[in-house]
Design a protein around this motif. Structure first.
Motif, short mmCIF file in Angstrom:
data_model
loop_
_atom_site.label_atom_id
_atom_site.label_comp_id
_atom_site.label_asym_id
_atom_site.label_seq_id
_atom_site.Cartn_x
_atom_site.Cartn_y
_atom_site.Cartn_z
N HIS A 206 2.35 12.01 6.45
CA HIS A 206 1.12 12.25 7.21
C HIS A 206 0.01 12.77 6.31
CE1 HIS A 206 1.56 11.25 11.37
NE2 HIS A 206 2.82 11.66 11.35
N GLU A 207 0.38 13.34 5.15
CA GLU A 207 -0.66 13.86 4.26
C GLU A 207 -1.34 12.70 3.52
OE1 GLU A 207 2.56 15.48 4.29
OE2 GLU A 207 1.55 16.56 5.92
N SER A 208 -0.51 11.89 2.81
CA SER A 208 -1.08 10.72 2.13
C SER A 208 -0.72 9.50 2.95
CB SER A 208 -0.49 10.63 0.71
OG SER A 208 -0.30 9.29 0.35
N GLN A 209 -1.68 9.04 3.78
CA GLN A 209 -1.36 7.98 4.74
C GLN A 209 -1.36 6.60 4.10
OE1 GLN A 209 -3.24 8.19 8.50
NE2 GLN A 209 -2.22 10.12 8.93
N GLN A 210 -0.54 6.44 3.06
CA GLN A 210 -0.50 5.12 2.42
C GLN A 210 0.42 4.20 3.21
OE1 GLN A 210 1.10 5.10 -1.52
NE2 GLN A 210 0.89 2.88 -1.67
N LEU B 137 -2.90 3.07 -6.53
CA LEU B 137 -3.73 3.19 -5.34
C LEU B 137 -5.19 3.05 -5.73
CD1 LEU B 137 -2.19 6.16 -3.38
CD2 LEU B 137 -2.06 3.73 -2.90
N ALA B 138 -5.97 2.50 -4.83
CA ALA B 138 -7.40 2.35 -5.11
C ALA B 138 -8.03 3.71 -5.38
CB ALA B 138 -8.08 1.67 -3.93
N THR B 139 -7.56 4.75 -4.66
CA THR B 139 -8.15 6.08 -4.86
C THR B 139 -7.92 6.61 -6.28
OG1 THR B 139 -6.14 7.05 -3.97
CG2 THR B 139 -7.97 6.79 -2.45
N ASP B 140 -6.84 6.12 -6.94
CA ASP B 140 -6.55 6.61 -8.29
C ASP B 140 -7.54 6.10 -9.32
OD1 ASP B 140 -4.42 7.84 -7.17
OD2 ASP B 140 -2.91 6.44 -7.92
#
Lengths: 582, 582
Positions: free
Chosen positions: A547-551, B502-505
């Motif tokens: 739930h924290e990192s919703q990947q 991940l795109a965020t990375d």
């Protein structure tokens, strides 16, 4: 380890090689069986029932010079030759109904839907493969207005699906499996028409959804392997890979582009009319009681076809044989010799016109009955007749008015400079284009089919006009129409959307909505999942890491979740029920 | 309004029609000029300098039966025939240097880069078109080891770019323009080889980056129009659209797949070696003083080519003529009659081997000099020689050991069952595949080029082995190599990435970073923008609707911003400087 890496790198090529081999073998066997059944319908070889007429009479001393028979070949005593067609057709319908309901139809709409990402369980299974391979020859031999070319695409896709399961890399990954299926569809068209390049383009243009470069290479390899195996089996007994091999002595002239464009437009019109009529009839079948009697329907259609096609020499013979005759430079059936008696010419002209009318109408009712039904050959048959008729008309026109400015420079008076066979070829392309809305793959298939590389401009003109006119009366081809009719979830990648909507406008949940019901990758117990299934009605659940990192890492269908829970529950119950002190 | 909508819908077809017409016309003119220049190099027609040798001697009574000359045709008095080639080559280099530096090379790497989204201003302009159309025939006529086929792709793309500007829908939208350019590239290959389908596949496989279905149709239409126009112009004087039309009387046998695979592997090896050597040489040219003397380099290469190629009958003639001879079933140059004298056979065998060595080496130094240089014909030439040599070898082997189990069943003793011409054709495909790493388009081009539909399996086998072996020694084709060498920003869409990041990375700004420097759609003054340009060093700025809703609507290059600011400043200055009471 190196071996495993190598296996991983080559398994892609290996799987398409196997699929090509299997598709080629299936096609070869189907061709042989079809030929045998077509002959067995009319008679049998005394003592050697497994031979077809040609093989039976091969070594006979009593063989007639025209190749029409010999003393070893016994013809059945029949009325109109209808009985055996009825037996074949009802047998096919019965087999389909009892063992593999998915084996009916052409299968291309469903393959297209599967390739767009939807999963139809069992549609590409072993039973479908087996039953379709058996019933397709039966259906063709029963003289119905259908072909085995569409079903071959379905059969090849079944091979692709089955072999993909041998390799975990492809069997366990639906996206990877679809790459194999794209290649298999190419192999299917490749063996259906002996057109490897056309097959690849068909897969690219008509069937596949996502077609990266790597798939292009593998599809080509697969299609070539299949075509090569088919050539090695050599089911037709001639070494040409090409089905309707034609060589015309005369070139085509610029003024002929006008009739070619006309043929193209007529083909587009026919296609649009056919699609509307066929879809309307299929809808009627679905919504009325007719749908409850599939076998009766097959028998009735077979009877009408057999009874109506018997009197006419063009409809009596096999449709692909008829096309082969029509595209010939000077076919024996249609006397295009200008000196032939008028009465005879009128006779064959009216026969052709009647055949056109009959084929055009009966195909509407045939495509969709519960046996394997291909659409390529019937459509091409209608177009070949239409083209030949127009070709003869143009020939007469040029012959009777040699001084017209349009063709005066190209044609010498007193000579025939028009080839009606070419018009038949163009007509076949035009109607096939109108019905399926193919363009590039159509032209390539047509010129691989006929070997006529120099007639690519006429074919292209007809294909273009056919598509333009067809699209004016309705934007979807027959396959898209059936996808819509059957309600498959298919998102057309050919449609264009104007990108003005923001993703945030359509995404759920919106601000204020409940959060999404999701499954976390780790930490959820069986009880949590059971609670989830019991309290919600969603069809599936996104799977996220936490739930924290919703990947997002996947999507789980409710159906699959319930299945998995069932297994777990059973195991848990066993543990609980077992007495502790046992 | 309806008219405008109709124009909008049809302008896509209209623009590719125009491009096709233009590309076909250009190709026809270039072919005619090339033929004329090739003859003028050796002599002239007395009184009618604009005629080539064939036209000059057409009506002459003194024409020699072999077609080699007539009394009207005056041959120049030359030493080795070298002088005129030097004049042609230096003229070409001069024209390129003075008027259109972009006209050098094959142009395919750059077209590929442009189609991937990078803009090279002027690369597809009128001057490039004009100068490349003039210098390509000059370069070919000067007997250099190069072809005009690659440049034709560039020329067709120029036509595409120019006609796209006639339609605002295409000229003002780079993405739409690239669709037209994809179609134009297809037309280029179509006219270069008379291969419309191959052209479309070449554009799809090799050149284009984004190739939706609509572009496929338009490309095909464009390629066909161009091929049709070229056929109507008929520059070669024969009505075949096909360049190296071959018909072999003998089929190929299964055991021959072994030598075909060998030829494929050798072609792949040659391709890999050629790419390495050519890239190393081009790098050396770039980094040394050699790059400062482009015209001298052209002259030196021309001189060496002319001097070295004169003694050998295979290199003296035009490369495409040589290929046409080599792929013939029984070419007059290479006596494959088994009864011919041994001494004569050895002679032509060693001549061929020398030609192979010479062509293989000189092409490395030729591709990259500052004249239009195509790579198709030289590569195919090397392969055709190699294939023919291996073919003659296999023929001898089969003839001398007729009892070997491999071919005993296929070949009857005392007969020649091997066609060396087919081996030459396969060899040409193999080296071209090794150099460019094409597969499907290569096979289709080869069979459209030769009309040999039944040899698709040998061609495919060679193409596949060529690619596999070539890729083992380096994963990039010559065009990708030159893109990398020249440092063009090209993101290969054939490469696969594992999607674990991940795109965020990778996205900027990260937490704690400064916010992005952006331009808002509305509300910014000229002063704000000037401040932005002065205080930052970024190459460009994202344009967003507003800081509240950060929707991206475009990207503005620093260069373009400065240009626009300059215009505004000038206007502002005028306003300020004009006295108020004037």
């Amino acid at each position: 380890r190196t071996l495993k890496g190598l296996h991983d790198a080559w398994s892609g090529w290996l799987v398409v090689l196997l699929v090509g081999l299997a598709a080629g073998t299936c096609a070869g066997l189907i061709d042989i069986v079809t030929k045998w059944l077509t002959d067995v319908k009319l008679g049998t070889c005394s003592g050697k029932f497994w031979l077809n007429q040609e093989s039976c009479c091969w070594n006979s001393h009593t063989a007639e010079p025209s190749g029409t028979g010999c003393s070893e070949w016994k013809t059945w005593a029949t009325i109109f030759g209808v009985e055996n067609t009825l037996i074949f057709a009802s047998l096919a319908a019965l087999l389909v109904k009892m063992f593999a309901p998915y084996a009916c139809g052409s299968g291309i709409p469903e393959v297209k839907t599967i390739l767009s990402g939807f999963i139809i369980r069992g549609y590409l299974g072993k039973w479908t493969l087996l039953i379709k391979s058996i019933t397709a020859p039966l259906a063709v031999a029963s003289n119905l207005s259908l072909g085995k070319e569409g079903p071959l695409v379905h059969i090849a896709s079944c091979c692709g699906n089955i072999f993909a399961h041998l390799f975990p890399k492809y069997g366990k990954n639906e996206a990877k499996k679809r790459e194999v299926l794209s290649a298999a569809a190419a192999a299917g068209v490749s063996v259906a028409f002996g057109a490897p390049v056309g097959g690849v383009l068909f897969s690219l243009e008509e069937v596949s959804y996502y077609f990266p470069m790597k798939t292009l290479w593998r599809s080509f390899f697969c299609a070539l392997t299949a075509a090569f195996i088919l050539r090695s089996i050599n089911p037709f007994g001639n070494s040409h890979l090409v089905m309707f091999y034609v060589t015309y002595n005369k070139p085509w002239f610029l003024f002929e582009l006008v009739p070619f464009a006309l043929i193209g437009a007529l083909g587009g019109l026919y296609g649009a009319a056919f699609i509307h009529a066929n879809l309307a009839w299929c809808k009627f079948r679905k919504n009325s009681k007719l749908g409850n009697y599939p076998i009766l329907e097959v028998v009735v259609v077979t009877f009408i076809t057999a009874a109506a096609s018997y009197p006419n020499p063009y409809t009596r013979i096999d449709a692909s044989m008829m096309i082969a005759e029509l595209v010939k430079e000077c076919g024996p059936v249609m006397q295009n010799n200008l000196l032939v008696k008028i009465s005879q010419r009128c006779q064959s002209f009216s026969n052709l016109a009647l055949a056109l009318l009959f084929k055009g109408i009966i195909t509407v009712f045939t495509f969709g009955i519960k046996v394997p039904t291909g659409l390529f050959i019937p459509s091409m048959g209608v177009g070949a007749i239409m083209g030949r008729l127009i070709g003869v008309g143009v020939e007469q026109l040029v012959y009777n008015y040699p001084d017209c400015a349009l063709w005066k420079t190209s044609c010498h008076a007193g000579h025939s400079c028009v080839t009606p066979g070419l018009y038949a070829m163009v007509g076949a392309a035009a109607t096939l284009g109108g019905v399926t809305r193919m363009t590039v793959s159509l032209v390539v298939i047509m010129f691989e089919l006929t070997g006529g590389l120099q007639y690519i401009v006429p074919l292209m003109a007809a294909a273009m006009f056919s598509k333009w006119v067809g699209d004016a009366f309705g934007n979807e081809g027959i396959y898209d129409g059936h996808i819509r009719l059957n309600g498959y979830p298919f998102l057309d990648n050919k449609e264009e959307f104007t990108h003005t909507t923001l993703a945030t406008d359509v995404m759920r949940p919106r601000r204020g909505d409940q959060p999404l019901t999701v499954i976390e990758q780790e930490g959820m117990t069986v009880g949590d999942l059971e609670h989830l299934v019991r309290t919600t009605k969603y069809n599936g659940f996104p799977v996220i890491t936490s739930h924290e990192s919703q990947q997002l890492i996947g999507y789980l269908y409710r159906r699959d979740l319930i299945l998995a829970l069932g297994g777990q529950m059973a195991r848990l119950n066993v543990i609980v029920e077992t007495p502790i002190n046992s």
